[in-house]
Every structure is written in C-alpha cells, then in structure tokens.
Design a protein around this motif. Structure first.
Motif, PDB file in Angstrom:
ATOM      1  N   LEU A 254      35.085  30.377  36.005  1.00 55.29           N
ATOM      2  CA  LEU A 254      35.187  31.838  35.954  1.00 55.29           C
ATOM      3  C   LEU A 254      35.560  32.400  37.326  1.00 55.29           C
ATOM      4  O   LEU A 254      36.444  33.250  37.427  1.00 55.29           O
ATOM      5  CB  LEU A 254      33.866  32.453  35.463  1.00 55.29           C
ATOM      6  CG  LEU A 254      33.814  33.970  35.416  1.00 55.29           C
ATOM      7  CD1 LEU A 254      34.880  34.539  34.480  1.00 55.29           C
ATOM      8  CD2 LEU A 254      32.443  34.447  34.990  1.00 55.29           C
ATOM      9  N   SER A 255      34.945  31.894  38.377  1.00 52.50           N
ATOM     10  CA  SER A 255      35.265  32.355  39.737  1.00 52.50           C
ATOM     11  C   SER A 255      36.726  32.071  40.079  1.00 52.50           C
ATOM     12  O   SER A 255      37.416  32.916  40.655  1.00 52.50           O
ATOM     13  CB  SER A 255      34.384  31.648  40.768  1.00 52.50           C
ATOM     14  OG  SER A 255      33.036  32.010  40.567  1.00 52.50           O
ATOM     15  N   GLN A 256      37.204  30.878  39.716  1.00 44.04           N
ATOM     16  CA  GLN A 256      38.603  30.516  39.996  1.00 44.04           C
ATOM     17  C   GLN A 256      39.563  31.423  39.229  1.00 44.04           C
ATOM     18  O   GLN A 256      40.572  31.857  39.771  1.00 44.04           O
ATOM     19  CB  GLN A 256      38.851  29.050  39.640  1.00 44.04           C
ATOM     20  CG  GLN A 256      38.181  28.085  40.584  1.00 44.04           C
ATOM     21  CD  GLN A 256      38.310  26.640  40.137  1.00 44.04           C
ATOM     22  OE1 GLN A 256      38.828  26.349  39.065  1.00 44.04           O
ATOM     23  NE2 GLN A 256      37.821  25.720  40.955  1.00 44.04           N
ATOM     24  N   ILE A 257      39.237  31.702  37.978  1.00 43.08           N
ATOM     25  CA  ILE A 257      40.105  32.562  37.167  1.00 43.08           C
ATOM     26  C   ILE A 257      40.136  33.968  37.761  1.00 43.08           C
ATOM     27  O   ILE A 257      41.198  34.579  37.862  1.00 43.08           O
ATOM     28  CB  ILE A 257      39.615  32.591  35.703  1.00 43.08           C
ATOM     29  CG1 ILE A 257      39.838  31.237  35.053  1.00 43.08           C
ATOM     30  CG2 ILE A 257      40.331  33.680  34.908  1.00 43.08           C
ATOM     31  CD1 ILE A 257      39.101  31.038  33.745  1.00 43.08           C
ATOM     32  N   LYS A 258      38.972  34.475  38.171  1.00 42.54           N
ATOM     33  CA  LYS A 258      38.918  35.814  38.760  1.00 42.54           C
ATOM     34  C   LYS A 258      39.714  35.881  40.066  1.00 42.54           C
ATOM     35  O   LYS A 258      40.355  36.880  40.342  1.00 42.54           O
ATOM     36  CB  LYS A 258      37.465  36.233  38.996  1.00 42.54           C
ATOM     37  CG  LYS A 258      36.751  36.655  37.719  1.00 42.54           C
ATOM     38  CD  LYS A 258      35.342  37.106  38.014  1.00 42.54           C
ATOM     39  CE  LYS A 258      34.683  37.698  36.781  1.00 42.54           C
ATOM     40  NZ  LYS A 258      33.304  38.103  37.049  1.00 42.54           N
ATOM     41  N   MET A 259      39.681  34.807  40.848  1.00 43.12           N
ATOM     42  CA  MET A 259      40.454  34.775  42.102  1.00 43.12           C
ATOM     43  C   MET A 259      41.946  34.842  41.813  1.00 43.12           C
ATOM     44  O   MET A 259      42.692  35.506  42.534  1.00 43.12           O
ATOM     45  CB  MET A 259      40.147  33.508  42.918  1.00 43.12           C
ATOM     46  CG  MET A 259      38.851  33.602  43.682  1.00 43.12           C
ATOM     47  SD  MET A 259      38.615  32.313  44.932  1.00 43.12           S
ATOM     48  CE  MET A 259      39.205  30.832  44.152  1.00 43.12           C
ATOM     49  N   LYS A 260      42.380  34.176  40.768  1.00 42.32           N
ATOM     50  CA  LYS A 260      43.801  34.188  40.413  1.00 42.32           C
ATOM     51  C   LYS A 260      44.241  35.550  39.894  1.00 42.32           C
ATOM     52  O   LYS A 260      45.409  35.899  39.952  1.00 42.32           O
ATOM     53  CB  LYS A 260      44.084  33.115  39.370  1.00 42.32           C
ATOM     54  CG  LYS A 260      44.050  31.728  39.952  1.00 42.32           C
ATOM     55  CD  LYS A 260      44.318  30.696  38.880  1.00 42.32           C
ATOM     56  CE  LYS A 260      44.461  29.321  39.438  1.00 42.32           C
ATOM     57  NZ  LYS A 260      43.265  28.681  39.898  1.00 42.32           N
TER      58      LYS A 260
END
Length: 151
Positions: A143-149
């Motif tokens: 989820l954190s990686q997706i939000k960063m993208k």
C-alpha cells in the motif's frame, strides 16, 4: 490456545475470511496489470498478485494443519464477504492510471482492516498470528509503495 471444536472453527473461519480478501486482491491486481499502461506498474501489480497467491497457500496450509479442508470454490458466505476489489473492476476499463491506483489503494485498505480485525479477534494460534502479521506487514508495504507511485 486449547484446541476445541469451537476454537478450531473460529480459527478456520478467520483464515477463510482472509483467503477471501486475498483472492479479491489477486484478481484485482491481475486486472490492474492488464489495464495499466506503465510497464513498471504492470510488473509491480503482477508481483502483488503473485504474492497474494502465495499468501492464500500459506493460510490454506494452516487450515489443513487444523484438520479442516479448504474450500477453494470461492463460494459460500465468505465468497461474497469482501468484494471490494471486484466492485472496483469498472475503474480499470478506461485504463485511467489514477483510477486504477485509487482502486488498488481502496482494496488494500480493506484487506488491512480485515487483517487487523483477524488479529484483534484472538481466535488464532501463535503460529497463525505470526503468519497473518507477516502478511499484514507485506500488504501495508505494498500500500505504501502504491501510494508513493500515485504522487
């Protein structure tokens, strides 16, 4: 935890609920990968789908260790429980990257809630708590990686 039919049943029910949302996530990420234009995101989404499939196998193994069989048909009352990802599929059809990312965020947030609830219910054995906690951590990282993208 002392094994009784009731505690075993509760643990199985909890694990089956997690399998249900993982199935949704696997399907959701596969759909996202098919509809997103960005090759790097496509790769990430396929990796998340593969990871969800591995999580499902881990939880099915735990159910089997409890002496119960796993229903892989996706039917029954748990099959319809958390269909957040399925409802989101309509966002993908336009290929709108932002809509796809938002749909993935919504799906992962639903999964995280389900995982936290499973841990809070206290129906799982220590080994199951360890596995569920590890999976929850991985989902939170995704989820954190997706939000960063998205930014």
């Amino acid at each position: 935890m002392i094994h009784t039919d009731e505690t075993t049943q509760e643990a199985v029910k909890t694990l089956e609920g997690l399998i249900s949302i993982l199935e949704d996530g696997k399907l959701g990420y596969t759909n996202a990968a098919e509809h997103v234009e960005n090759p790097a995101m496509k790769t990430d989404f396929l990796e998340y789908a593969r990871e969800r499939a591995l999580f499902i196998v881990e939880l099915q193994d735990e159910i089997n260790k409890l002496g119960k069989s796993t229903d892989t048909s996706g039917g029954g009352p748990l099959g319809a429980l958390h269909r957040t990802w399925i409802d989101i599929k309509s966002s993908f059809t336009g290929g709108d990257t932002e809509a796809i990312i938002n749909a993935c965020v919504t799906g992962e947030e639903a999964a995280i809630e389900k995982y936290k609830s499973a841990l809070d219910n206290n129906h799982l054995e220590h080994s199951q708590v360890f596995i569920v906690s590890k999976q929850l951590n991985s989902i939170q990282n995704a989820l954190s990686q997706i939000k960063m993208k998205a930014n």
